[in-house]
Design an enzyme around this catalytic site. Structure first.
Site, PDB file in Angstrom:
ATOM      1  N   LYS A  96      43.845  28.908  31.198  1.00 42.14           N
ATOM      2  CA  LYS A  96      43.006  29.887  30.496  1.00 42.14           C
ATOM      3  C   LYS A  96      43.798  30.375  29.297  1.00 42.14           C
ATOM      4  O   LYS A  96      44.823  31.041  29.438  1.00 42.14           O
ATOM      5  CB  LYS A  96      42.660  31.064  31.412  1.00 42.14           C
ATOM      6  N   GLY A 157      38.762  44.625  31.677  1.00 43.73           N
ATOM      7  CA  GLY A 157      39.014  45.783  32.534  1.00 43.73           C
ATOM      8  C   GLY A 157      38.155  46.995  32.234  1.00 43.73           C
ATOM      9  O   GLY A 157      38.299  48.030  32.864  1.00 43.73           O
ATOM     10  N   ALA A 183      35.528  38.628  31.777  1.00 43.75           N
ATOM     11  CA  ALA A 183      36.016  39.968  31.415  1.00 43.75           C
ATOM     12  C   ALA A 183      34.899  40.968  31.128  1.00 43.75           C
ATOM     13  O   ALA A 183      33.873  40.631  30.542  1.00 43.75           O
ATOM     14  CB  ALA A 183      36.945  39.929  30.199  1.00 43.75           C
ATOM     15  N   GLY A 184      35.132  42.180  31.577  1.00 47.57           N
ATOM     16  CA  GLY A 184      34.241  43.289  31.291  1.00 47.57           C
ATOM     17  C   GLY A 184      33.158  43.526  32.338  1.00 47.57           C
ATOM     18  O   GLY A 184      32.431  44.513  32.280  1.00 47.57           O
ATOM     19  N   ASN A 205      37.828  40.195  37.686  1.00 49.99           N
ATOM     20  CA  ASN A 205      39.002  40.600  38.453  1.00 49.99           C
ATOM     21  C   ASN A 205      38.881  42.067  38.871  1.00 49.99           C
ATOM     22  O   ASN A 205      38.599  42.379  40.027  1.00 49.99           O
ATOM     23  CB  ASN A 205      40.269  40.369  37.614  1.00 49.99           C
ATOM     24  N   THR A 206      39.011  42.957  37.874  1.00 55.60           N
ATOM     25  CA  THR A 206      39.062  44.392  38.188  1.00 55.60           C
ATOM     26  C   THR A 206      37.810  44.875  38.920  1.00 55.60           C
ATOM     27  O   THR A 206      37.906  45.772  39.776  1.00 55.60           O
ATOM     28  CB  THR A 206      39.255  45.210  36.888  1.00 55.60           C
TER      29      THR A 206
END
Lengths: 255, 67
Positions: A96, A157, A183-184, A205-206
């Site tokens: 990535k 995040g 992301a996001g 992830n987050t």
């Protein structure tokens, strides 16, 4: 099936491995997420401290494809160095490409990302660049030969979800390589929305690791990605401005 | 001899002359790591044969959680 280069995956959810409350919770979350691709970062080992377990040691590596990132890189050259270190582990040949160009928003540097992708393709990597929602950049990357593009839903995040569905849709429509929304993502509705737009996968992830109950959220994301994909394949109805009755308007018992 | 190991200056004791010996000194022989000496990656098959020299800059790298 999600097809990246010559690999196929039944799961369309890619999961990050950062910031979980414990390895035990993380292991359960990964299991219920049904993911097959896990991202990692490449860092110096803290060899002067007492031996610490590593999440990789707990994984059955035959069940997962590792997708290391180049996080921390600010230039194409740094990204290539990190990618080569990752590949030397002998565990992965996917990368990535993540080259951050702005520390406050964590938005990627498009020029360095393009340069790094070109260099890594020459080195024989399977290249998945993380980008903003730039439609032209996605096309330029595809022309270079990258194996998937990974536009952000919103800043890393942030949990803001999909802030520009129009541009993501443009990218999805023009691409003949997989588009993974990365992301996001904040909640399952964002993951489902990404898939309903026609994305080939979602990387988050987050949203899971930072949830009050990461295991439950991992399961929710698993279902959301599947529901969104099914919805996309099923083909949703057209929106109408006013109501349109579902029940027959003739044969009323009241008339 | 002393080397720079993960950013820190370290005096290697006698008998630690190769990458393989360095890894086993730090009990890392069974861990998933990648070794870089003077910015060149050392492949696993060369751990035995690559000797360390005074002043070498060595990085021992691994995977950590990340998105």
């Amino acid at each position: 099936m999600l097809k990246i280069s010559n690999r196929t995956f039944h799961s369309r959810l890619l999961l990050g491995t950062g910031k979980y409350p414990s390895y035990e919770i993380q292991k359960k979350a990964v299991e219920v997420s049904d993911t097959e691709i896990l991202t990692f970062a490449v860092r110096r080992m803290n060899i002067f401290a007492d031996e610490q377990p590593n999440f990789l040691d707990l994984l059955d590596l035959s069940k997962y494809t590792l997708l290391p990132n180049t996080a921390g890189a600010k230039t194409a050259e740094e990204a290539v160095r990190i990618a080569k270190l990752a590949k030397a582990s002998g565990l992965c040949d996917m990368i990535k490409v993540e080259v951050i160009g702005d520390d406050r928003t964590l938005l990627p540097d498009p020029i360095e990302t393009l340069k790094a992708s070109e260099m890594l393709l020459e080195e024989g990597f399977i290249v998945l660049p993380y980008t903003s929602d730039d439609v032209v950049l996605a096309r330029r990357l595809e022309e270079l030969g990258v194996h998937a593009v990974m536009p952000a839903a919103s800043p890393i995040g942030s949990g803001k979800g999909i802030i520009n569905p129009t541009y993501l849709k443009f990218i999805i429509e023009q691409s003949s390589i997989p588009v993974i929304i990365d992301a996001g993502i904040g909640s399952p509705k964002d993951a489902a929305f990404a898939m309903e737009l026609g994305a080939d996968g979602v990387l988050l992830n987050t949203a899971v690791s930072g949830a009050k109950d990461p295991v439950k959220m991992a399961q929710a994301m698993n279902l959301a990605v599947k529901a969104g994909r099914l919805g996309f394949e099923a083909g949703r109805i057209e929106e109408k401005e006013y109501g349109a009755a579902s029940s027959p308007t003739t044969g009323m018992v009241t008339s | 001899m002393s080397i720079t190991l993960n950013g820190r200056s370290v005096d290697l004791q006698e008998g630690v002359n190769t990458v393989e010996q360095l890894l086993s000194h730090y009990h890392l022989e069974n861990r998933i790591v990648v070794v870089e000496v003077n910015k060149e990656i050392v492949m696993k098959e060369n751990y035995k044969t690559i000797s360390l020299s005074h002043g070498d800059v060595v990085e021992i790298i691994h995977f950590v959680g990340g998105g």
